[in-house]
Design a protein around this motif. Sequence first.
Motif, PDB file in Angstrom:
ATOM      1  N   ALA A 169       8.482  -3.815  16.961  1.00 44.48           N
ATOM      2  CA  ALA A 169       7.271  -4.639  16.863  1.00 44.48           C
ATOM      3  C   ALA A 169       6.326  -4.057  15.814  1.00 44.48           C
ATOM      4  CB  ALA A 169       6.572  -4.721  18.212  1.00 44.48           C
ATOM      5  N   LEU A 170       6.207  -2.732  15.795  1.00 41.05           N
ATOM      6  CA  LEU A 170       5.370  -2.089  14.777  1.00 41.05           C
ATOM      7  C   LEU A 170       5.977  -2.259  13.394  1.00 41.05           C
ATOM      8  CD1 LEU A 170       4.303   1.223  16.559  1.00 41.05           C
ATOM      9  CD2 LEU A 170       2.849  -0.717  15.967  1.00 41.05           C
ATOM     10  N   HIS A 171       7.301  -2.217  13.323  1.00 40.47           N
ATOM     11  CA  HIS A 171       7.976  -2.446  12.045  1.00 40.47           C
ATOM     12  C   HIS A 171       7.678  -3.855  11.531  1.00 40.47           C
ATOM     13  CE1 HIS A 171      11.195  -2.106   9.025  1.00 40.47           C
ATOM     14  NE2 HIS A 171      11.384  -3.393   9.269  1.00 40.47           N
ATOM     15  N   GLY A 172       7.796  -4.835  12.406  1.00 39.30           N
ATOM     16  CA  GLY A 172       7.516  -6.211  12.004  1.00 39.30           C
ATOM     17  C   GLY A 172       6.071  -6.407  11.599  1.00 39.30           C
ATOM     18  N   LEU A 173       5.158  -5.780  12.330  1.00 46.08           N
ATOM     19  CA  LEU A 173       3.739  -5.877  11.994  1.00 46.08           C
ATOM     20  C   LEU A 173       3.475  -5.256  10.632  1.00 46.08           C
ATOM     21  CD1 LEU A 173       0.863  -6.615  12.945  1.00 46.08           C
ATOM     22  CD2 LEU A 173       0.717  -4.326  13.960  1.00 46.08           C
ATOM     23  N   GLY A 174       4.120  -4.111  10.382  1.00 43.83           N
ATOM     24  CA  GLY A 174       3.956  -3.463   9.093  1.00 43.83           C
ATOM     25  C   GLY A 174       4.486  -4.307   7.955  1.00 43.83           C
ATOM     26  N   ALA A 175       5.643  -4.939   8.173  1.00 39.63           N
ATOM     27  CA  ALA A 175       6.229  -5.782   7.130  1.00 39.63           C
ATOM     28  C   ALA A 175       5.311  -6.947   6.790  1.00 39.63           C
ATOM     29  CB  ALA A 175       7.595  -6.292   7.581  1.00 39.63           C
ATOM     30  N   LEU A 176       4.766  -7.601   7.807  1.00 35.29           N
ATOM     31  CA  LEU A 176       3.869  -8.731   7.555  1.00 35.29           C
ATOM     32  C   LEU A 176       2.596  -8.276   6.844  1.00 35.29           C
ATOM     33  CD1 LEU A 176       4.211 -10.798  10.859  1.00 35.29           C
ATOM     34  CD2 LEU A 176       5.110 -11.373   8.586  1.00 35.29           C
ATOM     35  N   ALA A 177       2.095  -7.087   7.228  1.00 33.87           N
ATOM     36  CA  ALA A 177       0.897  -6.558   6.558  1.00 33.87           C
ATOM     37  C   ALA A 177       1.182  -6.270   5.088  1.00 33.87           C
ATOM     38  CB  ALA A 177       0.426  -5.294   7.270  1.00 33.87           C
ATOM     39  N   ALA A 178       2.356  -5.703   4.816  1.00 32.18           N
ATOM     40  CA  ALA A 178       2.713  -5.410   3.420  1.00 32.18           C
ATOM     41  C   ALA A 178       2.943  -6.694   2.636  1.00 32.18           C
ATOM     42  CB  ALA A 178       3.966  -4.535   3.389  1.00 32.18           C
ATOM     43  N   PHE A 179       3.647  -7.659   3.240  1.00 32.23           N
ATOM     44  CA  PHE A 179       3.888  -8.935   2.574  1.00 32.23           C
ATOM     45  C   PHE A 179       2.566  -9.616   2.223  1.00 32.23           C
ATOM     46  CE2 PHE A 179       8.146  -9.592   5.005  1.00 32.23           C
ATOM     47  CZ  PHE A 179       8.777  -8.701   4.156  1.00 32.23           C
ATOM     48  N   GLY A 180       1.707  -9.748   3.240  1.00 31.85           N
ATOM     49  CA  GLY A 180       0.442 -10.441   3.025  1.00 31.85           C
ATOM     50  C   GLY A 180      -0.489  -9.671   2.104  1.00 31.85           C
ATOM     51  N   GLY A 181      -0.607  -8.356   2.340  1.00 28.66           N
ATOM     52  CA  GLY A 181      -1.501  -7.548   1.534  1.00 28.66           C
ATOM     53  C   GLY A 181      -1.115  -7.540   0.065  1.00 28.66           C
ATOM     54  N   GLY A 182       0.177  -7.417  -0.219  1.00 25.38           N
ATOM     55  CA  GLY A 182       0.633  -7.373  -1.604  1.00 25.38           C
ATOM     56  C   GLY A 182       0.360  -8.656  -2.352  1.00 25.38           C
ATOM     57  N   ASN A 183       0.630  -9.785  -1.707  1.00 27.30           N
ATOM     58  CA  ASN A 183       0.439 -11.073  -2.386  1.00 27.30           C
ATOM     59  C   ASN A 183      -1.029 -11.455  -2.509  1.00 27.30           C
ATOM     60  OD1 ASN A 183       3.165 -12.192  -3.055  1.00 27.30           O
ATOM     61  ND2 ASN A 183       3.497 -11.770  -0.891  1.00 27.30           N
ATOM     62  N   VAL A 184      -1.827 -11.150  -1.489  1.00 23.68           N
ATOM     63  CA  VAL A 184      -3.266 -11.399  -1.609  1.00 23.68           C
ATOM     64  C   VAL A 184      -3.858 -10.516  -2.699  1.00 23.68           C
ATOM     65  CG1 VAL A 184      -5.498 -11.178  -0.439  1.00 23.68           C
ATOM     66  CG2 VAL A 184      -3.562 -12.198   0.760  1.00 23.68           C
ATOM     67  N   LEU A 185      -3.398  -9.266  -2.776  1.00 21.53           N
ATOM     68  CA  LEU A 185      -3.903  -8.358  -3.798  1.00 21.53           C
ATOM     69  C   LEU A 185      -3.587  -8.878  -5.197  1.00 21.53           C
ATOM     70  CD1 LEU A 185      -5.273  -5.688  -4.480  1.00 21.53           C
ATOM     71  CD2 LEU A 185      -3.036  -4.570  -4.271  1.00 21.53           C
ATOM     72  N   ALA A 186      -2.385  -9.402  -5.402  1.00 16.72           N
ATOM     73  CA  ALA A 186      -2.039  -9.964  -6.710  1.00 16.72           C
ATOM     74  C   ALA A 186      -2.976 -11.112  -7.075  1.00 16.72           C
ATOM     75  CB  ALA A 186      -0.591 -10.447  -6.704  1.00 16.72           C
ATOM     76  N   ILE A 187      -3.280 -11.968  -6.112  1.00 15.49           N
ATOM     77  CA  ILE A 187      -4.172 -13.104  -6.353  1.00 15.49           C
ATOM     78  C   ILE A 187      -5.591 -12.619  -6.673  1.00 15.49           C
ATOM     79  CG2 ILE A 187      -5.269 -15.109  -5.278  1.00 15.49           C
ATOM     80  CD1 ILE A 187      -2.630 -15.501  -3.702  1.00 15.49           C
ATOM     81  N   LEU A 188      -6.090 -11.653  -5.909  1.00 17.84           N
ATOM     82  CA  LEU A 188      -7.444 -11.148  -6.133  1.00 17.84           C
ATOM     83  C   LEU A 188      -7.566 -10.442  -7.477  1.00 17.84           C
ATOM     84  CD1 LEU A 188      -8.328  -9.723  -2.591  1.00 17.84           C
ATOM     85  CD2 LEU A 188      -9.089 -11.878  -3.612  1.00 17.84           C
ATOM     86  N   LEU A 189      -6.547  -9.681  -7.844  1.00 17.14           N
ATOM     87  CA  LEU A 189      -6.569  -9.025  -9.149  1.00 17.14           C
ATOM     88  C   LEU A 189      -6.555 -10.057 -10.271  1.00 17.14           C
ATOM     89  CD1 LEU A 189      -4.090  -6.084  -8.463  1.00 17.14           C
ATOM     90  CD2 LEU A 189      -6.524  -5.866  -8.982  1.00 17.14           C
ATOM     91  N   GLY A 190      -5.779 -11.112 -10.093  1.00 18.26           N
ATOM     92  CA  GLY A 190      -5.746 -12.171 -11.088  1.00 18.26           C
ATOM     93  C   GLY A 190      -7.096 -12.838 -11.255  1.00 18.26           C
ATOM     94  N   ARG A 191      -7.799 -13.049 -10.163  1.00 22.65           N
ATOM     95  CA  ARG A 191      -9.112 -13.687 -10.232  1.00 22.65           C
ATOM     96  C   ARG A 191     -10.148 -12.779 -10.901  1.00 22.65           C
ATOM     97  NH1 ARG A 191     -11.131 -16.230  -4.731  1.00 22.65           N
ATOM     98  NH2 ARG A 191     -12.718 -16.908  -6.231  1.00 22.65           N
ATOM     99  N   ALA A 192      -9.922 -11.475 -10.872  1.00 24.53           N
ATOM    100  CA  ALA A 192     -10.883 -10.522 -11.449  1.00 24.53           C
ATOM    101  C   ALA A 192     -10.537 -10.153 -12.888  1.00 24.53           C
ATOM    102  CB  ALA A 192     -10.933  -9.265 -10.582  1.00 24.53           C
ATOM    103  N   HIS A 193      -9.782 -10.997 -13.571  1.00 23.08           N
ATOM    104  CA  HIS A 193      -9.264 -10.638 -14.891  1.00 23.08           C
ATOM    105  C   HIS A 193     -10.356 -10.307 -15.905  1.00 23.08           C
ATOM    106  CE1 HIS A 193     -10.145 -14.498 -16.968  1.00 23.08           C
ATOM    107  NE2 HIS A 193     -10.059 -15.001 -15.753  1.00 23.08           N
TER     108      HIS A 193
END
Length: 220
Positions: free
Chosen positions: A129-153
């Motif tokens: 369960a912790l593994h799955g939670l970590g995977a979702l956090a990494a998936f979501g965090g990585g993609n949101v971070l890419a979007i936020l960095l793009g907006r701050a160009h």
Amino acid sequence: MNDLSPDVSAVPQSLGAKAALIAGGGIYFVAEFIAAAAWTDPPYSYTYHFISNLGVRGPSTAFGQFMYSPLAWVMNTGFILFGLAVLTGVLMLRGLPARRRWTLIATATLLATGSTLVALFPGSSEASALHGLGALAAFGGGNVLAILLGRAHRLLGFSRRLGRTLMALGILGFVSLVVYLTVATGTGVLIGFFERGVIYPFLIGFIILGATLKAPQRSA
């Protein structure tokens, strides 16, 4: 201003920020390649197997897949180091207002925390369960971070076109996540392919961003 041109008024970024963002993606890809190459009996499949299988020493069976990764420690080390490298790169970025800076830091922290949980609690462990939670956090965090960095160009000093590319990569990652959690997980078809579709885009985006960021000019 030309879409290819950076904002000349933006603060130059440190060489450390550039190197850390490049290293984040590079560490992951190198660790994955080494761990996958060591898995030979039967050969590891990038399209069929879960990514997390590479972090399971085994041999064992879980989630309908056989897991045997002789160099599981390499993959798990890569999971931890890539997240920390990206977080370090974000912490070293300059020119952002306080609110946007802390939003980026919080998102990068989510990515680093998630990737660390994935490493510490392998996919076949009782703490899945912790593994799955970590995977979702990494998936979501990585993609949101890419979007936020793009907006701050403009603030970060790179082109609008690259900003749009980063945002598109983040959106592509979320589309892949939906397919991964529904069609791929439900049927087992190309599950490794679609899982990589979640993380490869933002990793590639971080490498490109690190290579593109404006470096401080050397004095004569």
